[in-house]
Design a protein around this motif. Sequence first.
Motif, short mmCIF file in Angstrom:
data_model
loop_
_atom_site.label_atom_id
_atom_site.label_comp_id
_atom_site.label_asym_id
_atom_site.label_seq_id
_atom_site.Cartn_x
_atom_site.Cartn_y
_atom_site.Cartn_z
N PHE A 243 0.85 -1.19 0.00
CA PHE A 243 0.00 0.00 0.00
C PHE A 243 0.88 1.23 0.00
N LYS A 244 0.73 2.06 -1.05
CA LYS A 244 1.47 3.31 -1.14
C LYS A 244 0.47 4.46 -1.15
N TYR A 245 0.67 5.40 -0.22
CA TYR A 245 -0.27 6.51 -0.07
C TYR A 245 0.51 7.81 -0.07
N LEU A 246 0.34 8.61 -1.14
CA LEU A 246 0.95 9.94 -1.23
C LEU A 246 -0.18 10.94 -1.43
N ASP A 247 -0.65 11.51 -0.36
CA ASP A 247 -1.82 12.38 -0.45
C ASP A 247 -2.02 13.10 0.88
N SER A 248 -2.99 14.00 0.90
CA SER A 248 -3.37 14.66 2.14
C SER A 248 -4.32 13.75 2.93
N ILE A 249 -4.57 14.14 4.15
CA ILE A 249 -5.52 13.40 4.97
C ILE A 249 -6.94 13.72 4.52
N LYS A 250 -7.76 12.68 4.37
CA LYS A 250 -9.14 12.85 3.95
C LYS A 250 -10.04 13.11 5.17
N ALA A 251 -11.26 13.54 4.88
CA ALA A 251 -12.19 13.86 5.96
C ALA A 251 -12.49 12.64 6.83
#
Length: 438
Positions: A243-251
């Motif tokens: 799992f690769k996650y490059l993003d902002s935090i979601k609601a």
Amino acid sequence: MGKEVKTKKADRISDLPDSILTHILSFLSTKEAVRTSILSTRWRYLFALLPNLHFDLEDVLRRKNFNSYAASVENFMSFVDRMLFLYNTTIVDKFRLKCRSMIDSNRFYGWISAAVHRGVKHLDLNIYLDKFITLPDVLFTCRTLVSLKVDKDFVLDVPRGVVHLPNLNTLHLESVKFLNDDSIKNLLSGCSNLEDMVLKQCYMENISKFNISHQLLKRLTIDYLYDGYHCWLMIDTPNLAYFKYLDSIKARYSIENLQSLVKADIYIFKTNYTVQGGATTLFGGICNVPSLILWVTSLELLLSCKPLPVFATLVKLKIPCYDLCREYSYIRGGKGLETLLSSLPALEKLEFSQEVLCFLPANVPSCLLYKLRAIKITNFTEEKHCIGKAKYFLENGGALQKLTILTAPDVSAEKQLKISNVLSASPRESKQLCILIV
């Protein structure tokens, strides 16, 4: 004087079977392969047997001046037409199309339909248009498709029950727009054997719930979702290993059934609307992972989670960072790697930049006493506080076998030798320790 005998040189390459000759042609561009038809009658129609077709309008236009663009585009479209419709008896293994807005969308739909009709296995579409268009329906029922990459200017409008892609293994969606909440759900429901999915810079303004649910998915990459901070990200993937996650935090997050997760790579972008509860749910959902890459802003968010998740099975941790590390003491608010170590009881391998270790814990973490076998410290200097960090690991690492020091770029060979002498003379808990300074 003897009679001269002229012998004709044998064309041994042309005597090779079609399968070998077409394999040779596959190393050329599609246009170059077609040009070989003038070599001899043997080569005249060999290009029609090519299993891999690559059409790049961008490459064509780069070689032309602006005044000849219109003619070049027309020639390009005619060339693609001939390759797909005139010579249409060969199975297409790979079909790659890269073009821009001068291409009529109906023409484009015809090309995709032709590729599907010829049993395409690997489809790569990179299209720049003046407006978003939908993918042709025929694409969603291509039984032969193994990998699909769609890049730019497409709207993913997937009606329920339409998708049937039984052999699709790899899906890469970049810069596409999801029409509604059902788009991704309906797509995944028809991809029964999907194992690898990449979502990169996709548009999410119409999405409130983004549900990634799949029984066989093994690799998932989420690389920034535009306008997606307000959405509820739901992940239910019991066979996910990476799992690769490059993003902002979601609601909001719902992270379930990640018991098969082997490796995670988390890079969270800082924003003004970061939701702390979302960060707690995200990290709590991956806390059973054995191997973790945690970028410095992600570390900051993790350390602010209440309660701090315990990564009971984490064996390998890497905290990469670059210039951001120099500002880390200001960003983190007094917490660093030392806080996290207490939540990593099984840690055996650790790599970090020395800036993220702010204090030396008075209570030595259990992983350092009994588990840590290899430590790599990067951006190391000869400064006293930096030497003190290395000494702390030497003095308390009961299971430590290797300490690797990667010095900062401005550290000279003379200073490296000084660091080596100081650390070699320092007390150490482990008798089997090797120190390497680079």
